[in-house]
Motif scaffolding. Structure first.
Motif, PDB file in Angstrom:
ATOM      1  N   GLN A 225       0.846  -1.194   0.000  1.00  0.00           N
ATOM      2  CA  GLN A 225       0.000   0.000   0.000  1.00  0.00           C
ATOM      3  C   GLN A 225       0.883   1.246   0.000  1.00  0.00           C
ATOM      4  OE1 GLN A 225      -3.304  -0.109  -0.190  1.00  0.00           O
ATOM      5  NE2 GLN A 225      -3.779   2.024   0.121  1.00  0.00           N
ATOM      6  N   ASN A 226       0.534   2.222  -0.833  1.00  0.00           N
ATOM      7  CA  ASN A 226       1.208   3.519  -0.919  1.00  0.00           C
ATOM      8  C   ASN A 226       2.614   3.456  -1.485  1.00  0.00           C
ATOM      9  OD1 ASN A 226      -1.106   4.679   0.147  1.00  0.00           O
ATOM     10  ND2 ASN A 226      -0.341   4.572   2.236  1.00  0.00           N
TER      11      ASN A 226
ATOM     12  N   GLY B 124      -2.998  11.395  -4.987  1.00  0.00           N
ATOM     13  CA  GLY B 124      -3.557  10.114  -5.397  1.00  0.00           C
ATOM     14  C   GLY B 124      -2.996   9.552  -6.687  1.00  0.00           C
TER      15      GLY B 124
ATOM     16  N   HIS C   9      -4.098   2.955  -4.998  1.00  0.00           N
ATOM     17  CA  HIS C   9      -4.816   4.161  -5.449  1.00  0.00           C
ATOM     18  C   HIS C   9      -4.921   4.195  -6.969  1.00  0.00           C
ATOM     19  CE1 HIS C   9      -4.211   5.964  -1.411  1.00  0.00           C
ATOM     20  NE2 HIS C   9      -3.058   5.325  -1.469  1.00  0.00           N
TER      21      HIS C   9
ATOM     22  N   ALA D  51       5.891   6.089  -1.934  1.00  0.00           N
ATOM     23  CA  ALA D  51       5.305   7.295  -2.536  1.00  0.00           C
ATOM     24  C   ALA D  51       5.662   8.501  -1.683  1.00  0.00           C
ATOM     25  CB  ALA D  51       3.792   7.142  -2.623  1.00  0.00           C
TER      26      ALA D  51
ATOM     27  N   LEU E 218       0.455   4.106  -8.479  1.00  0.00           N
ATOM     28  CA  LEU E 218       0.450   4.221  -7.018  1.00  0.00           C
ATOM     29  C   LEU E 218      -0.391   3.076  -6.468  1.00  0.00           C
ATOM     30  CD1 LEU E 218       1.210   5.793  -4.479  1.00  0.00           C
ATOM     31  CD2 LEU E 218      -0.683   7.347  -4.953  1.00  0.00           C
TER      32      LEU E 218
ATOM     33  N   GLU F  75       2.534  12.791  -3.668  1.00  0.00           N
ATOM     34  CA  GLU F  75       1.866  11.774  -4.485  1.00  0.00           C
ATOM     35  C   GLU F  75       0.677  11.179  -3.743  1.00  0.00           C
ATOM     36  OE1 GLU F  75       5.504  10.079  -7.261  1.00  0.00           O
ATOM     37  OE2 GLU F  75       5.417   9.446  -5.157  1.00  0.00           O
ATOM     38  N   LEU F  76       0.853  10.924  -2.452  1.00  0.00           N
ATOM     39  CA  LEU F  76      -0.254  10.373  -1.665  1.00  0.00           C
ATOM     40  C   LEU F  76      -1.406  11.357  -1.571  1.00  0.00           C
ATOM     41  CD1 LEU F  76       1.698   8.560   1.172  1.00  0.00           C
ATOM     42  CD2 LEU F  76       0.459   7.520  -0.737  1.00  0.00           C
ATOM     43  N   SER F  77      -1.105  12.636  -1.372  1.00  0.00           N
ATOM     44  CA  SER F  77      -2.182  13.622  -1.241  1.00  0.00           C
ATOM     45  C   SER F  77      -2.902  13.838  -2.575  1.00  0.00           C
ATOM     46  CB  SER F  77      -1.658  14.950  -0.685  1.00  0.00           C
ATOM     47  OG  SER F  77      -0.906  15.652  -1.646  1.00  0.00           O
TER      48      SER F  77
END
Length: 171
Positions: free
Chosen positions: A6-7, A161, A43, A153, A40, A157-159
């Motif tokens: 994940q992530n 998506g 996501h 990530a 990602l 990138e996480l914020s």
């Protein structure tokens, strides 16, 4: 070495084949080292089973798996083939004949503003037949590939998506 989780940002090369009506594998897509697939993990919007098959793999690991329609884009739905009045495709009172070529995929939106792609199947004098099924709906997909890179990530990138930089999205 980071494992797919994940992530994480995952870079893959692969060959995608589908099973045709004669039960033979037909190559339909390749992601090669010059233009790999970068996404990602968790996501991506890819089928859950696709990600599950890659979970825990490391850089350099090969993979080979198949997804049934139930695990991917569902069965082909004949009710997703609809006729739309030709005037819907008018821009400034004119119809772009190149746009309405059979086989073209067009961006469309439904009454709620949901965006989707539809394939032009038939063009008549008054109506256009459009297929809203995913291009791989109803197909068994076979993936053979290799994990090229796995990295955590970034917070950005996480914020957002999605992946940024090489192979990803550029703002």
């Amino acid at each position: 070495m980071a494992a797919v989780a994940q992530n994480s940002v995952v870079t893959l090369t692969y060959d995608l084949s589908v099973t045709d009506d004669n039960q033979e594998k037909v190559l339909v897509e390749q992601a090669e080292s010059e233009e790999p697939m970068v996404f990602l993990f968790g996501h991506s919007g890819l089928p859950e089973e696709f990600e599950r098959q890659l979970d825990g793999k490391n850089t350099g690991d090969a993979f080979s798996f198949s997804l049934t329609p139930d695990q991917a884009y569902g069965d082909y739905d004949p009710q997703a083939v609809v006729q739309i009045p030709k005037q819907v495709f008018e821009i400034d009172g004119k119809i772009d004949d190149q746009m309405l070529e059979i086989g073209n995929y067009l961006p469309m939106a439904d009454n709620e503003g949901n965006h989707m792609q539809a394939k032009v199947v038939e063009v008549g004098d008054e109506m256009v037949t459009m297929d809203f099924n995913h291009p791989l709906a109803g197909m068994v997909m076979h993936f053979d590939g290799k994990v090229m890179e796995v990295r955590p990530a970034t917070a950005e990138e996480l914020s957002h998506g999605h992946v940024h930089g090489e192979g990803g999205h550029h703002h």
